[in-house]
Design a protein around this motif. Structure first.
Motif, PDB file in Angstrom:
ATOM      1  N   UNK A 177       8.467   5.049 -13.121  1.00 22.74           N
ATOM      2  CA  UNK A 177       8.743   4.619 -14.497  1.00 22.74           C
ATOM      3  C   UNK A 177       8.843   5.823 -15.426  1.00 22.74           C
ATOM      4  N   UNK A 178       7.933   6.785 -15.250  1.00 20.91           N
ATOM      5  CA  UNK A 178       7.905   7.948 -16.150  1.00 20.91           C
ATOM      6  C   UNK A 178       9.192   8.767 -16.048  1.00 20.91           C
ATOM      7  N   UNK A 179       9.795   8.802 -14.840  1.00 19.72           N
ATOM      8  CA  UNK A 179      10.988   9.621 -14.639  1.00 19.72           C
ATOM      9  C   UNK A 179      12.255   8.776 -14.548  1.00 19.72           C
TER      10      UNK A 179
ATOM     11  N   UNK B 166       6.092  15.297  -5.290  1.00 18.37           N
ATOM     12  CA  UNK B 166       6.471  14.435  -6.411  1.00 18.37           C
ATOM     13  C   UNK B 166       7.641  13.529  -6.055  1.00 18.37           C
ATOM     14  N   UNK B 167       8.663  14.086  -5.372  1.00 13.08           N
ATOM     15  CA  UNK B 167       9.888  13.314  -5.114  1.00 13.08           C
ATOM     16  C   UNK B 167       9.633  12.144  -4.162  1.00 13.08           C
TER      17      UNK B 167
ATOM     18  N   UNK C  18       4.123   4.068 -11.445  1.00 13.56           N
ATOM     19  CA  UNK C  18       4.040   4.745 -12.746  1.00 13.56           C
ATOM     20  C   UNK C  18       4.892   6.018 -12.745  1.00 13.56           C
ATOM     21  N   UNK C  19       4.893   6.722 -11.632  1.00 15.65           N
ATOM     22  CA  UNK C  19       5.689   7.949 -11.529  1.00 15.65           C
ATOM     23  C   UNK C  19       7.181   7.614 -11.638  1.00 15.65           C
TER      24      UNK C  19
ATOM     25  N   UNK D  79      -0.617  -4.988  -5.266  1.00 16.91           N
ATOM     26  CA  UNK D  79      -0.376  -3.544  -5.167  1.00 16.91           C
ATOM     27  C   UNK D  79      -1.678  -2.763  -5.120  1.00 16.91           C
ATOM     28  N   UNK D  80      -1.776  -1.832  -4.177  1.00 19.48           N
ATOM     29  CA  UNK D  80      -2.925  -0.929  -4.124  1.00 19.48           C
ATOM     30  C   UNK D  80      -2.843   0.052  -5.291  1.00 19.48           C
ATOM     31  N   UNK D  81      -3.938   0.775  -5.538  1.00 24.14           N
ATOM     32  CA  UNK D  81      -3.913   1.797  -6.582  1.00 24.14           C
ATOM     33  C   UNK D  81      -2.838   2.833  -6.295  1.00 24.14           C
ATOM     34  N   UNK D  82      -2.667   3.194  -5.010  1.00 25.09           N
ATOM     35  CA  UNK D  82      -1.625   4.157  -4.646  1.00 25.09           C
ATOM     36  C   UNK D  82      -0.237   3.635  -5.015  1.00 25.09           C
TER      37      UNK D  82
ATOM     38  N   UNK E 286       0.876  -1.168   0.000  1.00 24.50           N
ATOM     39  CA  UNK E 286       0.000   0.000   0.000  1.00 24.50           C
ATOM     40  C   UNK E 286       0.913   1.218   0.000  1.00 24.50           C
TER      41      UNK E 286
ATOM     42  N   UNK F  32       6.708  10.483  -3.944  1.00 25.61           N
ATOM     43  CA  UNK F  32       5.965   9.494  -4.735  1.00 25.61           C
ATOM     44  C   UNK F  32       6.927   8.733  -5.645  1.00 25.61           C
TER      45      UNK F  32
ATOM     46  N   UNK G  69       0.383   1.499  -7.429  1.00 28.74           N
ATOM     47  CA  UNK G  69       0.508   1.529  -8.893  1.00 28.74           C
ATOM     48  C   UNK G  69       0.775   2.946  -9.399  1.00 28.74           C
ATOM     49  N   UNK G  70       0.122   3.928  -8.776  1.00 28.61           N
ATOM     50  CA  UNK G  70       0.369   5.321  -9.156  1.00 28.61           C
ATOM     51  C   UNK G  70       1.841   5.661  -8.923  1.00 28.61           C
TER      52      UNK G  70
END
Lengths: 252, 252
Positions: A189-191, A155-156, A186-187, A177-180, A4, A158, A182-183
């Motif tokens: 991965x994006x950076x 942001x940092x 994703x962050x 994995x909770x939605x949090x 979580x 997360x 997964x969010x």
């Protein structure tokens, strides 16, 4: 094994007593803690209030310990303190073997939110991978709490939480994995590979750049620079497996 | 021009009266609204409580309007209602020209959070792009609020908010994004082209799959399927530029 991620300290809920909580405050508390312990500090004692920090430092000194008093309010050092909470500043000082007393706003509040957890770790990008390996071996539910800044998401934090989740998922097949979570992943991965850029774009990162703390962002962005998880033990943050005895000091 | 994204309704704060608020509740309220309006419904009236929905529907019928009563509690249809809040179910009914009264838990709560905003839109993946173009033309600060589910963050709402931010950034050079907006955009980027997969992985999506609503996920995942933004006007959600006069009904 559930993971979580609370993206702000305020939404952490009450972690299960069986779970391991991980507090993340990349700019700058948990990066500072990792840096201090990497450089051989005996341990870091997080305390919420300034006067408590002064009292504790005095008591430890009376017991003959070498102590440094560190902390910030609004990102700036405090009068009468030995250090602020700048990791870059820390590298200019000899901290080996010392007890460090640290008071910060967001990081300490987040630690308070997870007091119900069976075990509490603190992580930053510098030791997220090592923390994930430790959690994978522990095989207990994981409750990551991003400290955020003054009640806002950061942001940092997360990003670092997401990197931890990613490494944990790689180590544990079928991780729930909770939605949090997964969010956060994703962050990360994006950076990926652009962590310093992310920190410079982040609200808190921009404020620190304005205050002249750019070197701290560089230190904070160094992913997996250190191979040790950090755990709260009798009120002290120490590298897991550091050994040694706990000092007998009253209070938290 | 600032863009802020609250990842859960609870952290929305009070939007500035000059700002445009955008409520996102992909599973399923705002997808349902988009589907209804796409299919020619006159407008959708969101109400928080079931008894209020009954009263309003009765009053509208007395005025000679064709009305359908829709809503859910715990994801399931309500006794005495014409419809649940399944977008797929909606496609089986003739809604053209009708007034739809909708009561849902998370979506209506999120609308309540943004009451202070100067203008309120609702968006889903189906019309996120159209919403972004409208916002880009409006040149006002944007305050996106993800409804979430029972106080928890929902991956699908963050994803849709992120897609909206991405399209807005493409339309507005130098867009000022909060950390929340950057997190959302990263989520949209990480799942780009795999939106249906994201919805199926999300906590709420998995629950809807278990309840047999897989077709709703497919409809909710269709990014930019519709080219109209939806705005709250005197209590009614209507496509922007729909024209027509507002019905005279007391209270929202």
């Amino acid at each position: 094994m559930k993971t979580e991620v609370a993206l702000r300290a305020e939404e952490a809920g009450e972690p299960d007593p069986e779970a391991v909580a991980v507090v993340v405050d990349v700019l700058r508390a948990t990066t500072w803690v990792a840096t201090a312990l990497e450089r051989g500090a005996w341990g870091v004692r997080p305390v919420p209030e300034v006067d408590e920090a002064f009292r504790l430092a005095a008591a430890l000194r009376e017991q003959g310990h070498a102590v440094l008093l560190a902390g910030e309010r609004g990102g700036l050092p405090l009068p009468g303190f030995d250090l602020g909470n700048s990791p870059a500043e820390l590298t200019q000082r000899d901290v080996a073997g010392r007890r460090l007393v640290l008071t910060t706003t967001n990081g300490t509040r987040a630690l308070g939110q997870v007091a119900s957890a069976g075990e509490v770790l603190v992580a930053s990008l510098r030791n997220a991978g090592a923390t994930a390996l430790y959690l994978a071996a522990a095989r207990r539910d994981v409750h990551v709490v991003c400290a955020g800044t003054r009640g806002r998401l950061s942001l940092e934090d997360v990003l670092a939480a997401g990197w931890l989740v990613r490494r944990l998922r790689e180590a544990c097949e079928g991780l729930d994995r909770s939605d949090g979570a997964r969010v956060a992943e994703a962050v990360a991965a994006a950076w990926e590979g652009r962590e310093l850029e992310a920190l410079r774009a982040a609200e808190h990162g921009r404020r620190l750049l304005d205050l002249g703390f750019g070197a701290d962002l560089e230190m904070a962005a160094r992913k997996d620079a250190w191979d040790r998880p950090v755990r709260l033990e009798d009120g002290w943050l120490r590298p897991v497996g550091a050994g040694g005895t706990m000092p007998e000091v009253a209070g938290r």
